[in-house]
Design a protein around this motif. Structure first.
Motif, PDB file in Angstrom:
ATOM      1  N   LYS A  63       0.694  -1.130  -0.014  1.00 10.29           N
ATOM      2  CA  LYS A  63       0.064  -0.096   0.010  1.00 10.29           C
ATOM      3  C   LYS A  63       0.825   1.278   0.056  1.00 10.29           C
ATOM      4  N   SER A  65       0.261   5.188   0.263  1.00  6.79           N
ATOM      5  CA  SER A  65      -0.772   6.312   0.326  1.00  6.79           C
ATOM      6  C   SER A  65      -0.290   7.649  -0.125  1.00  6.79           C
ATOM      7  N   SER A  66       0.910   7.517   0.120  1.00  3.48           N
ATOM      8  CA  SER A  66       1.745   8.922  -0.134  1.00  3.48           C
ATOM      9  C   SER A  66       3.239   8.821  -0.403  1.00  3.48           C
ATOM     10  N   ASN A  95       0.278  12.523  -2.998  1.00  4.60           N
ATOM     11  CA  ASN A  95      -1.002  11.920  -2.427  1.00  4.60           C
ATOM     12  C   ASN A  95      -1.567  10.860  -3.337  1.00  4.60           C
ATOM     13  N   ASN A  96      -1.701   9.448  -2.597  1.00  6.07           N
ATOM     14  CA  ASN A  96      -2.334   8.544  -3.499  1.00  6.07           C
ATOM     15  C   ASN A  96      -2.132   8.475  -5.031  1.00  6.07           C
ATOM     16  N   ASN A 135       4.574   6.836   2.574  1.00  8.32           N
ATOM     17  CA  ASN A 135       3.706   6.566   3.837  1.00  8.32           C
ATOM     18  C   ASN A 135       4.009   7.475   5.113  1.00  8.32           C
ATOM     19  N   ASN A 162      -2.347   2.148   7.551  1.00 10.98           N
ATOM     20  CA  ASN A 162      -2.138   3.365   6.704  1.00 10.98           C
ATOM     21  C   ASN A 162      -1.045   3.185   5.878  1.00 10.98           C
TER      22      ASN A 162
END
Length: 361
Positions: A63, A65-66, A95-96, A135, A162
């Protein structure tokens, strides 16, 4: 009566070694700004040679996220690249970000970010180095030394919800630690097409160490009692123990280390290393050596994460297990010891006692 330790040799303790003063913010830049571009390719560190240490990534580990890109001059001072909103920042945040699968990835980030960043640096000032952190969101500018030695709590680096914190893969070039990726004038250009034709490859890896056992069965034979009863051990759970409370943001290496490849050069061709120094000795960093029986809840085939620990008291795996009298692990067993002999129950011990001394009483 004392219970003989039938657990020895079941699972060896695992040593997981993943093993300053703040710099003054120098190189203050002022005046007119100009727009430039840099194309970045955020890659998984190819970990094919690390397969024996870790299994394939999970969706949580992948993952993103940023992604934050920090820029520095040759001395590690911050280079301002974002003047939006009246702030002067030496970093740009995505971001993303859009990601694509990486067919060559190993056990860390199995995705790629390919993006062109827009920089607003002061005229004539070009950054020389870049560090990517995934992240994690900064609240201020950092020098390279500050960023590298920034302390993250264990709960931050192992946050699967997160996204796991990741940062530049670090390696040694001779006696020099390489923490940032160098930039050339071709990488940073006022022409976006030139920047896109000369992308910067940045390898990142997870800050936290991943731990798993190589046990393949839940129940193991472990011997016999003195009267011939088979004894088995059933694993009920496990977890890591003796872990550090914090981790460095970017790995810290020691050029004096040696390995079987003497000297310590890391993994050839991948610009990364498996080992790193722990943050022991830094203000606020503590070591957790306590655990509870109920807290040892990791499944046999599961995995967990911890911070780096290269202190003398290394991180270990603590196993919760139960003695059983059958190979299925369904019948708990209580061991009774008398004069160095082990019996499958107190009744067995009494029977052995009576067989020897019953006629004397």
């Amino acid at each position: 009566m004392k219970t003989k330790n039938f657990f020895l040799g079941l699972l060896s303790a695992a040593a997981i070694v993943s093993c300053a003063n703040d710099d003054e913010l120098a190189n203050i830049q002022t005046g007119e700004t100009e727009k430039s571009y840099i194309s970045v390719s955020l890659n998984a560190s190819n970990a094919g040679v690390r397969a024996e240490f870790e299994d394939a990534s999970t969706p949580e580990e992948q993952k993103i996220s940023s992604a934050t890109f920090f820029f520095f001059d040759n001395s590690g001072n911050p280079v301002i690249v974002d003047n939006s909103g009246g702030n002067a920042r030496n970093y740009v945040i995505l971001n993303n970000p859009a990601t694509t699968p990486d067919p060559n990835a190993g056990d860390n980030v199995e995705q790629l970010i390919n993006s062109t960043l827009v920089l607003n640096a002061y005229k004539g000032v070009i950054p020389n180095q870049v560090v990517a952190v995934v992240n994690w969101t900064p609240s201020r500018n950092y020098t390279l030394n500050e960023l590298s030695k920034n302390l993250l709590a264990a709960s931050e680096v192992t946050d699967a919800t997160n996204g796991f914190v990741m940062s530049n893969a670090v390696y040694l070039n001779g006696a020099t630690q390489v923490s940032a990726v160098p930039l050339t004038t071709a990488n940073v250009s006022s022409d976006a097409s030139i920047a896109m034709a000369n992308p910067v490859d940045i390898n990142v890896e997870r800050v936290a160490a991943k731990v798993r056992t190589n046990a393949t069965a839940e129940v193991y034979p472990t011997g016999q009692t003195s009267n011939g009863t088979d004894v088995y051990v059933k694993i009920l759970g496990w977890d890591v123990n003796t872990t550090m409370s914090h981790n460095y943001m970017v790995k810290q290496l020691d050029p004096t280390w040696t390995t079987i490849d003497n000297p310590f050069t890391g993994w050839v061709g991948v610009n990364r290393t498996y080992w790193a120094k722990s943050a022991q000795g830094e203000t606020g960093v503590t070591k957790n050596g306590s655990f509870s029986w109920n807290g040892l809840g990791q499944a046999l085939a599961g995995s967990t994460y911890c911070t780096e620990n290269t202190a003398s008291d290394w991180t270990k795996v603590v196993v919760k297990a139960q003695l059983c009298s059958d190979a299925a692990g369904t019948t708990p067993l209580t061991i009774a010891r008398w004069y160095g002999a082990d019996y499958a129950s107190v009744d067995d011990l009494k029977a052995a006692f009576l067989s020897l001394y019953g006629s004397k009483y």
